[in-house]
Design a protein around this motif. Sequence first.
Motif, PDB file in Angstrom:
ATOM      1  N   PHE A   8       0.691  -0.824   0.203  1.00  0.00           N
ATOM      2  CA  PHE A   8      -0.190  -0.029   0.060  1.00  0.00           C
ATOM      3  C   PHE A   8       1.076   1.287  -0.094  1.00  0.00           C
ATOM      4  O   PHE A   8       0.515   2.048  -0.393  1.00  0.00           O
ATOM      5  CB  PHE A   8      -0.999   0.108   1.046  1.00  0.00           C
ATOM      6  N   SER A  45      -6.510  -4.908   9.858  1.00  0.00           N
ATOM      7  CA  SER A  45      -6.021  -3.998   8.453  1.00  0.00           C
ATOM      8  C   SER A  45      -5.675  -2.872   9.077  1.00  0.00           C
ATOM      9  O   SER A  45      -5.109  -2.379   7.598  1.00  0.00           O
ATOM     10  CB  SER A  45      -6.444  -4.419   6.961  1.00  0.00           C
ATOM     11  N   SER A  46      -5.549  -2.355   9.918  1.00  0.00           N
ATOM     12  CA  SER A  46      -5.006  -0.912  10.376  1.00  0.00           C
ATOM     13  C   SER A  46      -3.692  -0.328  10.570  1.00  0.00           C
ATOM     14  O   SER A  46      -3.256  -1.067  11.518  1.00  0.00           O
ATOM     15  CB  SER A  46      -6.286  -0.068  11.533  1.00  0.00           C
ATOM     16  N   PHE A  73       1.159   6.855  -0.668  1.00  0.00           N
ATOM     17  CA  PHE A  73       0.193   6.095  -1.063  1.00  0.00           C
ATOM     18  C   PHE A  73       0.309   5.557  -2.430  1.00  0.00           C
ATOM     19  O   PHE A  73       0.431   6.484  -3.611  1.00  0.00           O
ATOM     20  CB  PHE A  73      -1.382   6.063  -0.302  1.00  0.00           C
ATOM     21  N   LEU A  99      -2.243   0.331  -7.118  1.00  0.00           N
ATOM     22  CA  LEU A  99      -2.053  -0.713  -5.980  1.00  0.00           C
ATOM     23  C   LEU A  99      -1.539  -2.061  -6.654  1.00  0.00           C
ATOM     24  O   LEU A  99      -2.095  -2.098  -8.217  1.00  0.00           O
ATOM     25  CB  LEU A  99      -3.271  -0.863  -5.255  1.00  0.00           C
ATOM     26  N   ASN A 145      -9.815  -3.035  -3.882  1.00  0.00           N
ATOM     27  CA  ASN A 145      -8.645  -2.335  -2.950  1.00  0.00           C
ATOM     28  C   ASN A 145      -8.630  -0.996  -2.886  1.00  0.00           C
ATOM     29  O   ASN A 145      -8.431   0.040  -4.350  1.00  0.00           O
ATOM     30  CB  ASN A 145      -7.181  -3.247  -4.278  1.00  0.00           C
ATOM     31  N   LEU A 204      -8.253   2.349  -0.043  1.00  0.00           N
ATOM     32  CA  LEU A 204      -7.589   2.589   2.001  1.00  0.00           C
ATOM     33  C   LEU A 204      -8.091   3.331   2.340  1.00  0.00           C
ATOM     34  O   LEU A 204      -8.321   4.616   1.635  1.00  0.00           O
ATOM     35  CB  LEU A 204      -6.015   2.689   2.006  1.00  0.00           C
ATOM     36  N   CYS A 253      -6.156  -0.218   5.366  1.00  0.00           N
ATOM     37  CA  CYS A 253      -6.504  -1.017   4.033  1.00  0.00           C
ATOM     38  C   CYS A 253      -7.369  -1.924   3.395  1.00  0.00           C
ATOM     39  O   CYS A 253      -7.966  -2.793   4.634  1.00  0.00           O
ATOM     40  CB  CYS A 253      -4.803  -1.816   3.561  1.00  0.00           C
TER      41      CYS A 253
END
Length: 288
Positions: free
Chosen positions: A32, A119-120, A145, A149, A223, A225, A287
Amino acid sequence: MISIANEHIKVSFSKKGAELQSIKGIHSNTEFLWSGNADFWGKFSPVLFPIIGALKNDTYSFEDKTYQLPRHGFARDMDFDFEEINEHEVLFTLQHNEQTLKVYPFEFKLALRYKIHGSSVCCTYEVSNPGNKDLLFSVGGHPAFAAPLNKEGDYTDYYLQFNNDDELTYHHIVDNLISDQTSTIKLHNGKLCLKHELFYDDALVFKNLKSDSISLLNDKNYNGLDFNFKDFPYFGIWAAKDADFVCLEPWCGIADSVNHNQQLAQKEGINTLAPNGFWERTWQVTCF
């Protein structure tokens, strides 16, 4: 490299600058963060301390003395001490020393605390004043970022989704300083489409952003964030010219204005911390 992980993400850091250098999805193998390609910009997520952006003529005055500091200060280029709190939390600390006191006449302790859950990733800036006079400082983030991705799709497939803005008014940067000239971008349902030309004149700098959450999303897959920040009065969005990343930058402080008198105590956005005081702010990225 120092790493912590759970079943969802693996996060890696460098002791230099306490810099976050990788956020990787375990199952998707998605990275990411920006790759750090030095042909464009060789950093990943530097901390900005004790100033943000540039000083006018790279100098400031305090108590009738003049000092010099480089853009974004010195912390990002210094080695931090490291402590592993547990398998999901690390703490990096930096304190004043003989060299910092020559350019920044304040005693301080700066800590970057990183925690992962699900997922943080949470990044908390902690500032302490061990001295006997007020500590004047700015601090902020500069995480970059990846977009796209996994190198899937193009930059223009991506967009930023703001949770509480229908237009963005940003200040123009002139010779690295903040000008009074502004421009406004109208958003469609809070959506800002990414294109490289957005950043050809430097960062977009916001003083009155209403949003406290910005999502990086795309039109090709799931995908992305969510980037959450509270109590950061200034915000920057930036990318190096034609680079495939976007920086989401929460700031407690801002670069000098073109008309600033260079007095640190009168600098816009400067924070004042009393002796033995403690200050903290947190941003979080989730994410998916």
